[in-house]
Scaffold this active site. Structure first.
Site, PDB file in Angstrom:
ATOM      1  N   SER A   1       0.877  -1.163   0.000  1.00 33.50           N
ATOM      2  CA  SER A   1       0.000   0.000   0.000  1.00 33.50           C
ATOM      3  C   SER A   1       0.918   1.218   0.000  1.00 33.50           C
ATOM      4  CB  SER A   1      -0.909   0.011   1.231  1.00 33.50           C
ATOM      5  OG  SER A   1      -0.158   0.299   2.392  1.00 33.50           O
ATOM      6  N   THR A   2       0.413   2.330  -0.426  1.00 30.01           N
ATOM      7  CA  THR A   2       1.224   3.547  -0.474  1.00 30.01           C
ATOM      8  C   THR A   2       1.776   3.867   0.909  1.00 30.01           C
ATOM      9  OG1 THR A   2      -0.160   4.346  -2.264  1.00 30.01           O
ATOM     10  CG2 THR A   2       1.203   5.964  -1.152  1.00 30.01           C
TER      11      THR A   2
END
Length: 109
Positions: free
Chosen positions: A16-17
């Site tokens: 995920s970012t």
């Protein structure tokens, strides 16, 4: 079809970012680790499934993991390689469910 009687392996990577910013482990770094592992153990790496910028909170909303599941049912590989168990899911129940599903097809994680 197995090439040279080698075990057919696939990889799975996810970040995920937020995780990438905190942990600093990119998709490309995870892929490189999987490739090295397959070389070390003489596995035929046939695919790497990927979910970029997607939370690990569930399995259903991730195209990469769904493709992996479909291909497992179709018998397209013999084992799954991951960099870290948390790449599968942040929920233990989801991780165990996927492991059980793979086991029904005689595919180790």
């Amino acid at each position: 079809m197995r090439k040279n009687n080698k075990m057919r392996a696939v990889g799975y990577v996810r970040v995920s970012t937020k995780e990438q910013a905190v942990e600093g482990y990119s998709l490309s770094a995870q892929k490189e680790q999987i490739k090295r592992y397959c070389e070390m153990y003489d596995l035929d790496l046939v695919n790497i499934y990927s979910d970029e910028g997607i939370s690990g909170k569930n399995l259903e909303d991730r195209e990469g993991i769904q493709d992996l599941r479909d291909d497992a049912k179709a018998g397209l590989f013999d084992t799954v390689i991951i960099w870290k168990l948390s790449r599968i899911s942040r929920r233990l129940l989801d991780t165990l469910t996927l492991i059980d599903e793979l086991n029904t097809h005689k595919i180790p994680l």
